[in-house]
Scaffold this motif. Structure first.
Motif, mmCIF file in Angstrom:
data_model
loop_
_atom_site.group_PDB
_atom_site.id
_atom_site.type_symbol
_atom_site.label_atom_id
_atom_site.label_comp_id
_atom_site.label_asym_id
_atom_site.label_seq_id
_atom_site.Cartn_x
_atom_site.Cartn_y
_atom_site.Cartn_z
ATOM 1 N N LEU A 51 -50.412 -23.401 -70.200
ATOM 2 C CA LEU A 51 -49.367 -22.782 -69.378
ATOM 3 C C LEU A 51 -48.457 -23.840 -68.757
ATOM 4 O O LEU A 51 -47.229 -23.718 -68.783
ATOM 5 C CB LEU A 51 -50.006 -21.914 -68.280
ATOM 6 C CG LEU A 51 -50.752 -20.665 -68.761
ATOM 7 C CD1 LEU A 51 -51.508 -20.004 -67.617
ATOM 8 C CD2 LEU A 51 -49.780 -19.665 -69.398
ATOM 9 N N VAL A 52 -49.084 -24.886 -68.211
ATOM 10 C CA VAL A 52 -48.296 -25.944 -67.567
ATOM 11 C C VAL A 52 -47.425 -26.655 -68.612
ATOM 12 O O VAL A 52 -46.232 -26.879 -68.396
ATOM 13 C CB VAL A 52 -49.226 -26.954 -66.853
ATOM 14 C CG1 VAL A 52 -48.433 -28.158 -66.356
ATOM 15 C CG2 VAL A 52 -49.935 -26.269 -65.684
ATOM 16 N N ILE A 56 -44.734 -23.480 -67.179
ATOM 17 C CA ILE A 56 -45.061 -22.638 -66.020
ATOM 18 C C ILE A 56 -45.064 -23.491 -64.748
ATOM 19 O O ILE A 56 -45.645 -24.575 -64.712
ATOM 20 C CB ILE A 56 -46.438 -21.968 -66.229
ATOM 21 C CG1 ILE A 56 -46.307 -20.765 -67.175
ATOM 22 C CG2 ILE A 56 -47.065 -21.519 -64.911
ATOM 23 C CD1 ILE A 56 -45.507 -19.594 -66.628
ATOM 24 N N GLN A 57 -44.378 -22.991 -63.733
ATOM 25 C CA GLN A 57 -44.295 -23.699 -62.450
ATOM 26 C C GLN A 57 -45.174 -22.998 -61.426
ATOM 27 O O GLN A 57 -45.495 -21.829 -61.573
ATOM 28 C CB GLN A 57 -42.851 -23.646 -61.931
ATOM 29 C CG GLN A 57 -41.813 -24.195 -62.879
ATOM 30 C CD GLN A 57 -41.662 -25.688 -62.741
ATOM 31 O OE1 GLN A 57 -41.690 -26.216 -61.628
ATOM 32 N NE2 GLN A 57 -41.517 -26.379 -63.866
ATOM 33 N N LYS A 58 -45.479 -23.724 -60.392
ATOM 34 C CA LYS A 58 -46.269 -23.132 -59.314
ATOM 35 C C LYS A 58 -45.577 -21.881 -58.781
ATOM 36 O O LYS A 58 -44.372 -21.878 -58.548
ATOM 37 C CB LYS A 58 -46.417 -24.141 -58.185
ATOM 38 C CG LYS A 58 -47.862 -24.476 -57.903
ATOM 39 C CD LYS A 58 -47.958 -25.564 -56.877
ATOM 40 C CE LYS A 58 -48.711 -25.060 -55.680
ATOM 41 N NZ LYS A 58 -49.059 -26.150 -54.767
ATOM 42 N N ALA A 82 -53.365 -22.979 -63.169
ATOM 43 C CA ALA A 82 -52.021 -23.485 -63.476
ATOM 44 C C ALA A 82 -51.118 -23.397 -62.238
ATOM 45 O O ALA A 82 -49.941 -23.749 -62.298
ATOM 46 C CB ALA A 82 -51.419 -22.704 -64.636
ATOM 47 N N GLY A 83 -51.669 -22.892 -61.143
ATOM 48 C CA GLY A 83 -50.861 -22.751 -59.927
ATOM 49 C C GLY A 83 -50.010 -21.495 -59.934
ATOM 50 O O GLY A 83 -49.204 -21.274 -59.037
ATOM 51 N N ALA A 84 -50.200 -20.673 -60.966
ATOM 52 C CA ALA A 84 -49.388 -19.460 -61.096
ATOM 53 C C ALA A 84 -50.084 -18.265 -60.428
ATOM 54 O O ALA A 84 -51.174 -18.395 -59.871
ATOM 55 C CB ALA A 84 -49.118 -19.185 -62.564
ATOM 56 N N VAL A 161 -53.523 -29.051 -61.374
ATOM 57 C CA VAL A 161 -52.401 -28.741 -60.498
ATOM 58 C C VAL A 161 -52.923 -28.742 -59.067
ATOM 59 O O VAL A 161 -54.024 -28.254 -58.798
ATOM 60 C CB VAL A 161 -51.816 -27.353 -60.863
ATOM 61 C CG1 VAL A 161 -50.701 -26.967 -59.902
ATOM 62 C CG2 VAL A 161 -51.316 -27.343 -62.297
ATOM 63 N N ASN A 162 -52.147 -29.312 -58.171
ATOM 64 C CA ASN A 162 -52.558 -29.327 -56.763
ATOM 65 C C ASN A 162 -52.266 -27.966 -56.135
ATOM 66 O O ASN A 162 -51.117 -27.581 -55.955
ATOM 67 C CB ASN A 162 -51.816 -30.439 -56.027
ATOM 68 C CG ASN A 162 -52.269 -30.569 -54.577
ATOM 69 O OD1 ASN A 162 -53.364 -30.114 -54.229
ATOM 70 N ND2 ASN A 162 -51.445 -31.172 -53.747
#
Lengths: 527, 79
Positions: A51-52, A56-58, A82-84, A161-162
């Motif tokens: 995804l990243v 894909i963004q947070k 993925a932060g999503a 991802v943080n």
């Protein structure tokens, strides 16, 4: 349980932690498919990496378009890692609703399974903004990725991802009583708070086998998908087929040695009525949780007789705050009129207020307000509704406490337990009298010939309001509606006795099994 | 027998519009075609229509997964 080395503050931390402590223990199973915590951790890393790498963004919303299957667990945690933000979309729901969700959330990635191929193809014909479908390969215009291709991704260059606990984690849509569905936004913090509070309240252990009966778009599923992995327990996702066949469902519960059951009352009533509970050994069951609707007392008593060793929990909580109250009891408990919703759990407080937002006197009926660590972030794309749903308690000039207005009417009984009396909008006025529709239903349900009932107010064109009950009779019952009216007269004030009783063969239901009140109104008006 | 069952399910029990016509091999249970209440109605219909009783222990996936499964089950019961 101890978590010495790593702090748990996001939902994926639950999987990572259990993968460290119990790598080979089964995390999820569904039918013949099964995933250990370690496998789940790796597969969700692979999905997250994909995804990243795909851009894909947070905070991006990603749709999960699946029936009940093992891949649901990979989708949820892969998206979260993925932060999503995951958005469950019921594949059975009408295409207009699916389209609304995708557009309203700006969903560009859809995660699915081969079984939904046909439906996805139909969706793609519609003018929607999907960029990628994960779940099966296909030669259409937009990008497709099969699960096999995801699971062959190497993780050497994978960078986590943080994620902060305040980041949004998921949006669950509920049908608004009027108009468009409402999207309820939860953060890692509110979801994890639910997982931790419920794991602690029901003393979840790694040996537990938790049945997940609810579909993903129904928030009861967070118990199986968050709380159980948090505690290192195994979640048995009940496949779709047994959901529709109580006899098969009953066999599955016994075979899987389920120790914790959580569902709407309807599923339990159907198990009871099917007779399957006499056919198998259910001694593994130690907790029975139910929520979502009032449990008709005669059926609850029936279940308690069949499963005397279990403890029971009447769970209450709108999706906006996950769970917030509970009433725990054992099979010996005797209920005369109602099962209380009990008391708020830890890290939670409440108020009961009247129409003017003033706190009511003890014992009086009012709207329940909840302040809790499990509180939602707000409604997706609807600031106005979020504001309206909040009650602010001013502590000082620059400090306020935020409560959620549940819209539910409650009172405290003489044992200080909260009693649920119905939706605020289920309180109606007919000829000036304030009437609780749920109270009438409780009286009707007392009658041995009534299997199920629902009461509503039908408005005729000339503004005449007719208190109407729709009922399903028990098999073989031939009771006249006159007799039922007499029954109501003996227990209710005259103004609360239904003016009309219609016998139906069955009720329309929402996909979560609740009675579809809008639909039933239409049916009754057409009669 | 298949056609009769398909006709009844298509006309009476569907919660949602189906994309294509229902076929004898379609998974009634796993694809959201019938929910638990739809299944109960279907069993009631079978009992009245074929003048038989479906005992609870027969109401299982193996007998009710598809229209074809149901037909096979009914044939066995009636033979």
């Amino acid at each position: 349980m101890e978590f010495k080395d790593k702090m748990i503050y996001t939902l994926p931390n639950c999987i990572e932690n259990s993968a460290r402590l119990f790598p080979n223990k089964e995390a999820f199973r569904c039918g013949n498919a099964s995933l250990s915590f370690q496998e789940l951790d790796i597969k969700t890393n692979q999905l997250a990496k994909h995804l990243v790498d795909s851009g894909i963004q947070k905070g991006d919303r990603i749709g999960i378009y699946m029936n009940r299957c093992i891949e649901t667990s990979i989708a949820i945690y892969g998206i979260l890692k993925a932060g999503a933000v995951y958005v469950p979309i019921d594949p059975i729901s009408p295409r207009t609703r699916t389209k609304f969700l995708i557009e309203n959330c700006g969903i560009q990635f859809l995660i699915t399974v081969p079984k939904q191929k046909k439906r996805v193809a139909k969706l793609l014909i519609e003018d929607i903004s999907l960029k990628q479908v994960i779940g099966f390969s296909d030669d259409s215009d937009i990008k497709h990725f099969s699960w096999e291709s995801i699971f062959s991704i190497t993780l050497e260059s994978y960078q986590r991802v943080n994620i902060l606990s305040e980041d949004m984690a998921y949006i669950i849509f509920t049908s608004g009583s009027t108009g468009d569905p409402k999207g309820i936004m939860h953060t890692h913090k509110s979801g994890l708070a639910y997982a931790q509070l419920s794991a602690s309240l029901y003393k979840l252990r790694p040996q537990d086998r938790v049945a997940n009966h609810a579909p993903l778009h129904f928030d009861i599923s967070t118990f199986g998908y968050f709380s159980a992995p948090y505690a290192g327990a195994t979640t048995v996702i009940i496949p779709d087929a047994p959901i529709s066949l109580p006899v098969s469902l009953g066999a599955l519960i016994a075979e899987e040695k389920i120790s914790i059951w959580y569902s709407v009352p309807l599923a339990l009533s159907q198990l009871l009525l099917s007779g399957v509970l006499d056919q198998h050994d259910y001694s593994a069951i130690r907790w029975v949780l139910f929520a979502g609707e009032n449990f008709t007392l005669k059926y609850l008593k029936g279940i308690m007789e069949k499963w005397p060793q279990a403890k029971y929990s009447n769970v209450y909580g709108p999706t906006e705050v996950n769970q917030c109250t509970f009433y725990n009891f054992n099979a010996k408990e005797i209920f005369k009129d109602y099962v209380p919703i009990g008391d708020v759990w830890d890290n939670t407080e409440y108020k009961i207020i009247d129409e003017d937002d003033k706190e009511v006197h003890k014992g009086e009926t009012g709207q329940l307000l909840i302040r809790s660590s499990t509180m939602m972030l707000g409604y997706w794309n609807n600031k106005e509704l979020t504001e309206k749903s909040i009650y602010k308690q001013q502590i000082s000039n620059n400090l306020e406490q935020v409560y959620y207005r549940t819209g539910d009417l409650v009172r405290q009984d003489n044992l200080d337990r909260l009693v649920f009396l119905g939706r605020k909008d289920r309180q109606v006025k007919v000829r000036g009298y304030r009437i609780e529709l749920d109270e009438i239903e409780a009286v009707l349900n007392d009658h041995p010939s009534i299997k199920e009932c629902t009461v509503c107010v039908l408005e005729k064109d000339n503004d005449q309001k007719i208190l109407t009950a729709a009922i399903i009779l028990t098999l073989g019952a031939s009771t006249e509606t006159n007799e039922l009216i007499t029954h109501c007269r003996s227990k209710l004030p005259t103004y609360a006795v239904p003016q009309r009783i219609d016998v139906l063969k069955n009720f329309p239901r929402t996909s979560s099994g609740k009675i579809d009140l809008t639909q039933i109104r239409k049916t009754l008006i057409s009669l | 027998m298949n056609e009769k069952l398909i006709k009844y399910i298509s006309e009476q029990l569907l919660n949602n519009e189906l994309e294509d016509d229902l076929e004898a091999e379609d998974d009634l249970l796993g694809d959201g075609i019938l929910d638990s209440l739809g299944m109960m109605k279907l069993i009631l219909y079978i009992e009245t229509e074929y003048e038989m009783k479906v005992p609870p222990q027969d109401m299982i996936i193996e007998n009710f997964m598809t229209v074809q499964h149901i037909s096979n089950y009914l044939a066995k019961q009636r033979s």
